[in-house]
Design a protein around this motif. Structure first.
Motif, PDB file in Angstrom:
ATOM      1  N   UNK A  62       1.162  -1.107   0.336  1.00 10.31           N
ATOM      2  CA  UNK A  62      -0.040   0.529   0.048  1.00 10.31           C
ATOM      3  C   UNK A  62       0.673   1.314  -0.305  1.00 10.31           C
ATOM      4  N   UNK A  63       2.062   1.431   0.784  1.00 10.91           N
ATOM      5  CA  UNK A  63       2.639   2.408   1.428  1.00 10.91           C
ATOM      6  C   UNK A  63       3.644   2.696  -0.635  1.00 10.91           C
ATOM      7  N   UNK A  64       4.004   1.789  -0.753  1.00  7.58           N
ATOM      8  CA  UNK A  64       4.656   1.840  -2.137  1.00  7.58           C
ATOM      9  C   UNK A  64       3.709   2.163  -3.546  1.00  7.58           C
ATOM     10  N   UNK A  65       2.446   1.808  -3.595  1.00  2.55           N
ATOM     11  CA  UNK A  65       1.287   2.275  -4.100  1.00  2.55           C
ATOM     12  C   UNK A  65       0.980   3.627  -3.822  1.00  2.55           C
ATOM     13  N   UNK A  66       1.217   4.023  -2.781  1.00  2.00           N
ATOM     14  CA  UNK A  66       1.189   5.749  -2.333  1.00  2.00           C
ATOM     15  C   UNK A  66       1.976   6.327  -2.730  1.00  2.00           C
ATOM     16  N   UNK A  67       2.881   5.918  -2.384  1.00  2.00           N
ATOM     17  CA  UNK A  67       3.994   6.687  -2.993  1.00  2.00           C
ATOM     18  C   UNK A  67       4.471   6.684  -4.570  1.00  2.00           C
ATOM     19  N   UNK A  68       4.167   6.037  -5.363  1.00  2.00           N
ATOM     20  CA  UNK A  68       4.764   6.171  -6.279  1.00  2.00           C
ATOM     21  C   UNK A  68       3.837   6.848  -6.895  1.00  2.00           C
ATOM     22  N   UNK A  69       2.493   6.891  -6.195  1.00  2.00           N
ATOM     23  CA  UNK A  69       1.114   7.466  -7.458  1.00  2.00           C
ATOM     24  C   UNK A  69       1.938   9.201  -6.949  1.00  2.00           C
ATOM     25  N   UNK A  70       2.007   9.300  -5.601  1.00  2.00           N
ATOM     26  CA  UNK A  70       1.934  11.072  -5.120  1.00  2.00           C
ATOM     27  C   UNK A  70       3.816  11.134  -5.670  1.00  2.00           C
ATOM     28  N   UNK A 121       6.258  24.970  -7.122  1.00  2.00           N
ATOM     29  CA  UNK A 121       7.250  24.400  -6.162  1.00  2.00           C
ATOM     30  C   UNK A 121       6.872  23.109  -5.520  1.00  2.00           C
ATOM     31  N   UNK A 122       7.467  22.085  -5.474  1.00  2.00           N
ATOM     32  CA  UNK A 122       7.364  20.758  -4.922  1.00  2.00           C
ATOM     33  C   UNK A 122       8.495  20.198  -5.258  1.00  2.00           C
ATOM     34  N   UNK A 123       9.194  19.555  -3.854  1.00  2.00           N
ATOM     35  CA  UNK A 123      10.141  18.856  -4.291  1.00  2.00           C
ATOM     36  C   UNK A 123       9.558  17.221  -4.260  1.00  2.00           C
ATOM     37  N   UNK A 124       9.245  16.686  -5.417  1.00  2.00           N
ATOM     38  CA  UNK A 124       8.970  14.714  -5.868  1.00  2.00           C
ATOM     39  C   UNK A 124       9.118  13.927  -4.639  1.00  2.00           C
ATOM     40  N   UNK A 125      10.765  14.335  -4.322  1.00  2.00           N
ATOM     41  CA  UNK A 125      11.454  13.446  -3.756  1.00  2.00           C
ATOM     42  C   UNK A 125      11.043  13.241  -2.159  1.00  2.00           C
ATOM     43  N   UNK A 126      10.629  14.389  -1.516  1.00  2.00           N
ATOM     44  CA  UNK A 126       9.984  15.141  -0.504  1.00  2.00           C
ATOM     45  C   UNK A 126       8.317  14.133  -0.334  1.00  2.00           C
ATOM     46  N   UNK A 127       8.191  15.011  -1.236  1.00  2.00           N
ATOM     47  CA  UNK A 127       6.994  13.868  -1.282  1.00  2.00           C
ATOM     48  C   UNK A 127       6.487  12.395  -1.492  1.00  2.00           C
ATOM     49  N   UNK A 165      -0.984  15.872  -1.904  1.00  2.00           N
ATOM     50  CA  UNK A 165      -1.488  15.508  -3.207  1.00  2.00           C
ATOM     51  C   UNK A 165      -1.139  13.248  -2.134  1.00  2.00           C
ATOM     52  N   UNK A 166      -0.515  13.576  -1.379  1.00  2.00           N
ATOM     53  CA  UNK A 166      -0.285  12.416  -0.910  1.00  2.00           C
ATOM     54  C   UNK A 166      -1.721  11.801  -0.530  1.00  2.00           C
ATOM     55  N   UNK A 167      -2.227  12.427   0.350  1.00  2.00           N
ATOM     56  CA  UNK A 167      -3.863  11.913   0.710  1.00  2.00           C
ATOM     57  C   UNK A 167      -4.544  11.675  -0.636  1.00  2.00           C
ATOM     58  N   UNK A 168      -4.829  12.732  -1.588  1.00  2.00           N
ATOM     59  CA  UNK A 168      -5.328  12.119  -3.067  1.00  2.00           C
ATOM     60  C   UNK A 168      -4.204  10.706  -3.672  1.00  2.00           C
ATOM     61  N   UNK A 169      -3.188  10.074  -3.024  1.00  2.00           N
ATOM     62  CA  UNK A 169      -3.358   9.088  -3.400  1.00  2.00           C
ATOM     63  C   UNK A 169      -3.122   7.780  -2.884  1.00  2.00           C
ATOM     64  N   UNK A 170      -3.354   8.149  -0.975  1.00  2.00           N
ATOM     65  CA  UNK A 170      -3.726   7.088  -0.491  1.00  2.00           C
ATOM     66  C   UNK A 170      -5.161   7.114  -0.506  1.00  2.00           C
ATOM     67  N   UNK A 171      -6.284   7.547  -0.808  1.00  2.00           N
ATOM     68  CA  UNK A 171      -7.745   7.189  -0.593  1.00  2.00           C
ATOM     69  C   UNK A 171      -7.621   7.210  -2.486  1.00  2.00           C
TER      70      UNK A 171
END
Length: 164
Positions: free
Chosen positions: A29-37, A51-57, A119-125
């Motif tokens: 689950x965490x990997x799917x969320x991280x890849x989508x985010x 202005x967003x750092x994809x690696x931080x996300x 963005x993370x919560x969108x991906x988690x949801x």
């Protein structure tokens, strides 16, 4: 500064032996969320010029359940070298101790104004909304996740995001 690998290792160790709602290892689950985010954050930066750092996300996405589902604490994240921005996003994504309605949690997350958390919560949801993770008779969950995703998408759009 910790890498994506460090975030993955931290989450893998913290969630060792845990299964998710679908009966799979929690890390899937965490990997799917991280890849989508990561894809969303990349779009936000490269296409929308935000202005967003994809690696931080991606780090925050890998760690987004660690404070609520394991004994780990923000101090553990700091000791592992994660920056204040990643820790702040993880804290925003962490379910509060007090029991509040899911819709209120989404509202609080949006009001926090942390674009990475949105963005993370969108991906988690989106991942939680997957049919394999929701029992067939749980219409209320499908509605809850659909409503939450729409609210999060609206907040992301208001911030200038044009992705899905």
């Amino acid at each position: 500064m910790p890498t994506i690998f460090d975030a993955h290792t931290f989450a893998l160790t913290a969630h060792a032996g845990q299964l998710d709602k679908g009966g799979e290892p929690c890390m899937r689950h965490l990997e799917r969320v991280a890849n989508a985010a990561l894809a969303r954050a990349g779009h936000a930066r490269l296409v929308d010029g935000l202005d967003i750092d994809p690696m931080r996300v991606m780090q925050a996405a890998l760690l987004h359940d660690v404070l609520e589902d394991t004994p780990r604490t923000p101090a553990d994240l700091r000791a592992a070298g994660f920056g204040p921005d990643v820790i702040r996003t993880v804290l925003i994504l962490t379910k509060p101790q007090a029991r509040i309605a899911y819709s209120e949690r989404i509202a609080s997350l949006i009001e926090a104004g942390d674009f990475a958390a949105i963005l993370v919560k969108m991906s988690d949801t989106e991942d939680n909304f997957c049919p394999s993770r929701i029992p067939p008779n749980a219409t209320f969950l499908r509605e809850r996740y659909a409503t939450a995703f729409a609210r999060l998408k609206e907040a992301a759009t208001a911030a200038g995001y044009t992705g899905r």
